[in-house]
Design a protein around this motif. Structure first.
Motif, PDB file in Angstrom:
ATOM      1  N   LEU A  25      -3.160   4.772  -0.487  1.00 51.14           N
ATOM      2  CA  LEU A  25      -3.746   5.504   0.508  1.00 51.14           C
ATOM      3  C   LEU A  25      -3.519   6.988   0.452  1.00 51.14           C
ATOM      4  O   LEU A  25      -2.444   7.230   0.210  1.00 51.14           O
ATOM      5  CB  LEU A  25      -3.606   5.226   1.983  1.00 51.14           C
ATOM      6  CG  LEU A  25      -2.096   5.096   2.508  1.00 51.14           C
ATOM      7  CD1 LEU A  25      -2.037   5.339   3.912  1.00 51.14           C
ATOM      8  CD2 LEU A  25      -0.940   4.087   1.960  1.00 51.14           C
ATOM      9  N   GLN A  26      -4.426   7.753   0.730  1.00 48.94           N
ATOM     10  CA  GLN A  26      -4.543   9.112   0.763  1.00 48.94           C
ATOM     11  C   GLN A  26      -4.832   9.797   2.015  1.00 48.94           C
ATOM     12  O   GLN A  26      -4.106   9.999   2.954  1.00 48.94           O
ATOM     13  CB  GLN A  26      -5.187   9.843  -0.356  1.00 48.94           C
ATOM     14  CG  GLN A  26      -4.387   9.645  -1.833  1.00 48.94           C
ATOM     15  CD  GLN A  26      -5.245  10.113  -2.905  1.00 48.94           C
ATOM     16  OE1 GLN A  26      -5.865  11.348  -2.850  1.00 48.94           O
ATOM     17  NE2 GLN A  26      -4.983   9.349  -4.288  1.00 48.94           N
ATOM     18  N   CYS A  27      -6.124   9.881   2.195  1.00 50.53           N
ATOM     19  CA  CYS A  27      -6.566  10.592   3.891  1.00 50.53           C
ATOM     20  C   CYS A  27      -6.485   9.260   4.797  1.00 50.53           C
ATOM     21  O   CYS A  27      -6.191   9.729   5.845  1.00 50.53           O
ATOM     22  CB  CYS A  27      -8.016  10.987   3.724  1.00 50.53           C
ATOM     23  SG  CYS A  27      -9.207   9.841   3.751  1.00 50.53           S
ATOM     24  N   GLY A  28      -6.445   8.030   4.266  1.00 50.91           N
ATOM     25  CA  GLY A  28      -6.174   7.073   5.422  1.00 50.91           C
ATOM     26  C   GLY A  28      -7.380   6.672   6.185  1.00 50.91           C
ATOM     27  O   GLY A  28      -7.267   5.352   6.751  1.00 50.91           O
ATOM     28  N   THR A  78      -8.194   2.988   4.956  1.00 50.70           N
ATOM     29  CA  THR A  78      -6.841   2.158   4.853  1.00 50.70           C
ATOM     30  C   THR A  78      -7.178   1.169   5.669  1.00 50.70           C
ATOM     31  O   THR A  78      -6.603  -0.154   5.483  1.00 50.70           O
ATOM     32  CB  THR A  78      -5.803   2.955   5.137  1.00 50.70           C
ATOM     33  OG1 THR A  78      -5.837   4.205   4.197  1.00 50.70           O
ATOM     34  CG2 THR A  78      -4.507   2.159   4.721  1.00 50.70           C
ATOM     35  N   THR A 133      -8.707   7.598  -3.763  1.00 50.34           N
ATOM     36  CA  THR A 133      -7.788   6.969  -4.756  1.00 50.34           C
ATOM     37  C   THR A 133      -8.438   6.435  -6.086  1.00 50.34           C
ATOM     38  O   THR A 133      -7.623   6.197  -6.835  1.00 50.34           O
ATOM     39  CB  THR A 133      -6.982   5.719  -3.911  1.00 50.34           C
ATOM     40  OG1 THR A 133      -8.222   4.779  -3.852  1.00 50.34           O
ATOM     41  CG2 THR A 133      -6.523   5.843  -2.723  1.00 50.34           C
ATOM     42  N   PHE A 154       0.755  -1.171   0.122  1.00 55.56           N
ATOM     43  CA  PHE A 154       0.051  -0.052   0.103  1.00 55.56           C
ATOM     44  C   PHE A 154       0.947   1.292   0.061  1.00 55.56           C
ATOM     45  O   PHE A 154       0.582   2.233  -0.723  1.00 55.56           O
ATOM     46  CB  PHE A 154      -0.939  -0.160   1.011  1.00 55.56           C
ATOM     47  CG  PHE A 154      -2.289  -0.626   0.916  1.00 55.56           C
ATOM     48  CD1 PHE A 154      -2.416  -1.932   0.522  1.00 55.56           C
ATOM     49  CD2 PHE A 154      -3.350   0.236   0.851  1.00 55.56           C
ATOM     50  CE1 PHE A 154      -3.725  -2.560   0.421  1.00 55.56           C
ATOM     51  CE2 PHE A 154      -4.817  -0.344   0.389  1.00 55.56           C
ATOM     52  CZ  PHE A 154      -4.777  -1.733   0.250  1.00 55.56           C
ATOM     53  N   ARG A 155       2.117   1.226   0.672  1.00 53.15           N
ATOM     54  CA  ARG A 155       2.883   2.528   0.839  1.00 53.15           C
ATOM     55  C   ARG A 155       3.634   2.514  -0.543  1.00 53.15           C
ATOM     56  O   ARG A 155       3.727   3.770  -1.049  1.00 53.15           O
ATOM     57  CB  ARG A 155       4.141   2.081   1.842  1.00 53.15           C
ATOM     58  CG  ARG A 155       4.951   3.636   1.941  1.00 53.15           C
ATOM     59  CD  ARG A 155       5.715   3.561   3.074  1.00 53.15           C
ATOM     60  NE  ARG A 155       6.422   5.066   2.955  1.00 53.15           N
ATOM     61  CZ  ARG A 155       7.624   5.255   3.622  1.00 53.15           C
ATOM     62  NH1 ARG A 155       8.230   4.236   3.824  1.00 53.15           N
ATOM     63  NH2 ARG A 155       7.877   6.415   3.415  1.00 53.15           N
ATOM     64  N   HIS A 175       1.405   3.961  -3.355  1.00 51.57           N
ATOM     65  CA  HIS A 175       0.411   4.900  -2.926  1.00 51.57           C
ATOM     66  C   HIS A 175      -1.066   4.494  -3.009  1.00 51.57           C
ATOM     67  O   HIS A 175      -1.809   5.180  -3.498  1.00 51.57           O
ATOM     68  CB  HIS A 175       0.540   6.221  -3.867  1.00 51.57           C
ATOM     69  CG  HIS A 175       0.340   7.348  -3.724  1.00 51.57           C
ATOM     70  ND1 HIS A 175      -0.124   7.818  -2.190  1.00 51.57           N
ATOM     71  CD2 HIS A 175      -0.486   8.680  -4.198  1.00 51.57           C
ATOM     72  CE1 HIS A 175      -0.629   9.009  -2.223  1.00 51.57           C
ATOM     73  NE2 HIS A 175      -0.951   9.320  -3.420  1.00 51.57           N
TER      74      HIS A 175
END
Lengths: 772, 163
Positions: free
Chosen positions: B101-104, B107, B141, B95-96, B99
């Motif tokens: 995830l954005q706001c999480g 996640t 995403t 996931f890292r 990318h």
């Protein structure tokens, strides 16, 4: 202005993985509902009693049963709010009667409007006790359709004498712009109301501290704006309000400022002398957080049979919902961007923003600009269909030529730089447009059940517009500490956009300090006094530019101090990136580190970056859909997107922004719509009922990147947050129409559901029978 | 009611209200607040955890229904495959890297749903990943990088699907 673009062989422009992620991926981020803070111990939980009717007079509120219930700490109604200002309109240009109350008093104007607040200790008690608050309602007629609201005898605010909150009349001197046109096409189209639906709902926590100030945690897009909203709604001075921004689980335009409920939590904390918290349910979120879009547009387009467009008219009826908030202002952006990428001499624009008995409308990713692009792109397709020309060819014939000096559009927008023909030709090549058309022709010839549709859009949008204070600007503070770490304070407010990573890249690039030694802070109004927040795709081009500028000024400051210490001229000093310090030109190892300088005297710079104006990213999208002509079901097969936002600092993050925008744009075209019945009852009040786009309804996206720099900031960067949404919606809608165009369909309103497509096919067939 | 639940390898005994959701048990009683709640209709999947190895939406399960079971949340994921506190499970790492995830907010649930998906189907195709994650919503995403991340994690986890 310094050299444009990215310096040296630096980390800028590379795919740096986010510094935020290890925390997000192991312990999770700390959102408002996750906060553990001594100050919030024994907090009372707030639950709102909301109107079940779209429009009614409140005849009575009986709170006695609720108050008597076990677990009830208190109940608040409008009558208790005697120490706050009377409701004022969200913006000064709206009629003064259209003020937004914290709790409804006298009249409710939409289902979901807060009428009372119930305070409880227990998590599950709030909803039970809220049901014990007995509100008497005398129903009034609902006004759901914004077009009918224009002429309705039912006024939401009788004292205002109108349902129109804000308007711009058409210029009568432009009434005859179509008189020389060989061909004119016109159509009324709907840019439907959608739910913003961030995954994190709204929330707030509040406590009055011993120093007499309110400390409040509110998920937001800019703490300083939230601070002033809370102060305004509660009649406080901004110095009495301390806003802390927790992690924010998505916002998309709807978490700017402070909603009435969030402000009221602060009021409750004072009145009851206890900390207070509020986390809404998703059902509340879907009726009480502002919605987006909501325009009825009438487009008229005219030109020659050879495909040259010479006149365009856009008239907008904007549904503002029950209380005009920022949504009522957004048509100003729609009309500004009306001509888009096209060279059209004669333009006439107008809008009326009206109140209806529905949830208030606010900003949603793109906020006024997607509506402009959707309108002109639909108009271009209608015109192309009218003269029997390929939609891509009509576009190419009417695009503005490439320009590098600012260009003034016919509506007065100053486009900074652009190359629209390049964008269109590049994306058509990437999509292999001729092959797609050939495949479409074969399917049509065979009479396949699954027909192919190809949609093309070309867009320009406005990002990083001016603030209330005038020119677009943002501040940043960069400090190097004696231990060799650095910290950044920024006036932007990331909630997924990766500023912790990108701001660290910008500082590291100038100072040589490793990124993992750089921390970024934002969103605490005691730490960052001013800031414009994150929205309108402004952050990198203004906030990032400010961070870079602060870093460069810090280097200059360090040079002046080091020069005295080392007894050399400051001009002979350069940054030694390997040591995170300064060295004498050509003598590695000489000089002094930034950390050593910081040990002698604090080494920090606070600066403001100011841009000459907004920037105008652009792009072109191609969508490919398959439509089952027997059931009407459309499936998005491909979405090829060229988005040019100038220079890209972190492609990994910029691509992520585009993906998200593309999904939301496609979702509007295909699926999503907030619905009301004729009595104003919302029917999409859960995520089971609202068709929030999922992974199965989208393809992987095909991105094409070009970089046409702007000269408006030293990074050469424009905004990327909203671009995907703006280009994709009309491309996908157009592809759906194109898939069934050979059956006589010219238009399908969004969302292009199976039912709508199927009905359009049948209506076209019936028309054909009549004409035959 | 008293329940005995093994949460992230720790066996716990707690008194809970019969109507307490597993999600609230994890958040309020265990203090594990990575698990988020994004809706009230089991639609969004932000609250997904694994119970006895299968991904479950913890907002629709009562804590008492999990009595005797083994629950893993995002916080315990890496340790559940023997990794140390500074190490990422292959799904977290993917996931890292991608990318994803954005706001999480989605996640924690999305990662646990992906773990459940890969346990059932160690080498999914892209359509299978999309089908498998249909019950987990993300607003940031567009799912593109989440799908990439799950495919990348599947590759990293090797033939048997173990970390």
């Amino acid at each position: 202005m310094t050299t444009l673009g990215l310096p040296r062989g630096s980390i800028l422009g590379t795919r740096v993985q986010r510094l935020e992620d290890p925390g997000f991926l192991t312990t999770g981020a700390v959102y408002t509902d996750d906060i553990v803070d001594d100050r919030l111990a024994r907090a009372v939980r707030v639950t709102f009693v909301r109107s079940p009717l779209a429009h009614a007079t409140v005849t009575s509120i009986d709170i006695s049963a609720a108050l008597a219930a076990e677990g009830c700490v208190g109940v608040v109604t409008a009558g208790d709010l005697t120490d706050i200002p009377s409701p004022a309109p969200a913006f000064a240009m709206y009629p003064e009667q259209m003020g937004l109350p914290l709790l409804a008093s006298g009249t409710v104007r939409y289902v979901g409007e807060p009428v009372a607040a119930v305070l409880t200790d227990g998590r599950y008690d709030g909803e039970d006790i809220a049901e014990l608050v007995e509100v008497g309602y005398d129903p009034l007629p609902a006004v759901v359709d914004p077009v009918l609201a224009l002429t309705s005898e039912t006024l939401l605010f009788p004292g205002a004498g109108t349902n129109v909150a804000y308007e711009m009349a058409p210029d009568p001197e432009r009434d005859d712009i179509f008189s020389d046109c060989e061909v004119v096409a016109t159509r009324t189209i709907v840019n439907q109301r959608v739910a913003v639906a961030p995954l994190e709902v709204r929330a707030a926590a509040a406590v009055w501290e011993e120093d007499g100030r309110l400390t409040t945690w509110i998920p937001n897009q800019g703490a300083q704006g939230t601070q002033s909203s809370v102060a305004r709604l509660l009649g406080l001075d901004v110095s009495q309000v301390h806003v802390i921004t927790p992690a924010v689980g998505g916002a998309f335009g709807a978490k700017f400022g402070a909603d009435p409920e969030a402000a009221l939590v602060g009021w409750i904390a004072r009145r009851f002398g206890r900390p207070a918290t509020w986390v809404e349910t998703r059902s509340d979120n879907l009726v009480a957080m502002t919605h987006g879009r909501g325009q009825v547009q009438t487009v008229t387009i005219g030109g020659s049979r050879t495909g040259r467009v010479t006149a365009y008219r856009l008239d907008i009826v904007q549904d503002s919902g029950a209380y005009p908030r920022i949504g009522a202002l957004l048509p100003t952006l729609t009309q500004l961007m009306a001509p888009g990428v096209y060279d059209i001499d004669n333009l006439q624009t107008s809008f009326r923003s009206v109140v209806t008995t529905t949830t208030p409308v606010g900003a949603y990713r793109g906020a006024g600009r997607p509506e402009a692009t959707a309108a002109i792109e639909r108009a271009m397709d209608l015109f192309a269909a009218e003269i029997g020309m390929d939609p891509a060819d009509v576009r190419r014939l009417n695009l503005l030529p490439a320009f590098t000096e600012p260009f003034r559009s016919s509506t007065g927008a100053i486009y900074d730089s652009g190359n629209y023909p390049m964008a269109l030709d590049t994306v058509l090549a990437a999509a292999d447009y001729p092959s797609l058309r050939a495949e479409q022709a074969s399917r049509r010839e065979r009479g396949d059940v699954r027909q192919l549709g190809i949609g093309v859009s070309v867009y320009v949008e406005i990002t990083g517009g001016g603030s209330e204070a005038g020119a677009p600007k943002e501040n940043a503070t960069v400090e190097v500490h004696p231990d060799g770490t650095a910290s950044i304070l920024t006036g932007t407010s990331p909630h997924g956009q990766g500023h912790e990573t990108v701001w660290a890249m910008l500082v590291s690039n100038e100072l040589g300090i490793e990124m993992d030694k750089i921390t970024v802070r934002w969103g605490d109004t005691d730490l960052v006094l001013r800031g414009g927040g994150t929205g309108g795709s402004r952050s990198l081009q203004q906030g990032g530019a400010a961070v870079r500028q602060a870093s460069l000024e810090l280097v200059d400051l360090a040079k002046s101090r080091a020069a005295a210490q080392l007894e050399v001229s400051a001009d002979d000093l350069v940054v030694d990136h390997g040591r995170a310090g300064l060295m004498v030109t050509g003598v590695p190892g000489s000089g002094v580190t930034f950390a050593a300088l910081a040990a002698m005297e604090p080494l920090l710079v606070h600066t403001i970056f100011s841009a000459p104006g907004a920037t105008y990213p652009f792009g072109a999208h191609v969508a490919v859909v398959e439509v089952d002509v027997e059931t009407g079901k459309a499936e998005l097969m491909r979405l090829i997107a060229l988005d040019d936002a100038g220079v890209v600092v972190n492609p990994l993050i910029a691509e992520g922004q585009r993906h998200g925008g593309l999904a939301q744009g496609a979702a509007q075209a295909l699926l999503e719509e907030v619905l009301y019945d004729e009595d104003g009852n919302p029917t999409t009040t859960t995520l089971a009922a609202y068709p929030f786009v999922s992974a199965t309804e989208l393809p992987s996206f095909e991105l094409v990147t070009t970089e046409t720099p702007t000269t408006y900031n030293p990074l050469g960067a424009k905004g990327i947050g909203e671009a995907g949404t703006i280009g994709s919606t009309p491309a996908v809608q157009s592809a759906v129409v194109d898939a069934v165009a050979h059956l006589g369909v010219r238009h399908v309103d969004m969302p292009t559901t199976s039912m709508r497509i199927w009905a359009a096919i049948n209506a076209a067939a019936a028309d054909k029978e009549t004409t035959d | 009611m008293q329940v005995s639940i093994t949460v992230n390898s720790v066996r716990r005994r707690d008194d809970v209200e019969p109507r307490m959701m597993l999600a609230h048990y994890l958040r309020d009683v265990c203090g594990l607040r990575a698990t988020n709640i994004g809706c009230d209709t089991t639609s969004c999947g932000a609250c997904t955890v694994t119970v006895d190895g299968e991904s479950v939406k913890s907002c629709t399960v009562l804590a008492v229904q999990t009595d005797g079971g083994t629950v893993t949340t995002l916080e315990g994921l890496a340790a559940s495959v023997g990794l140390g506190p500074d190490e990422l499970h292959p799904v977290q790492a993917a996931f890292r890297a991608e990318h994803g995830l954005q706001c999480g907010f989605c996640t924690p649930g999305m990662v646990m749903a992906a773990v459940g998906l890969l346990a059932e189907n160690p080498h999914p195709t892209e359509p299978e990943v999309r089908e498998g994650l249909e019950g987990n919503l993300c607003r940031c995403t567009g799912y593109h990088n989440i799908v990439r991340a799950v495919l990348t994690a599947a590759d990293a986890m090797g033939p048997g699907g173990d970390a």
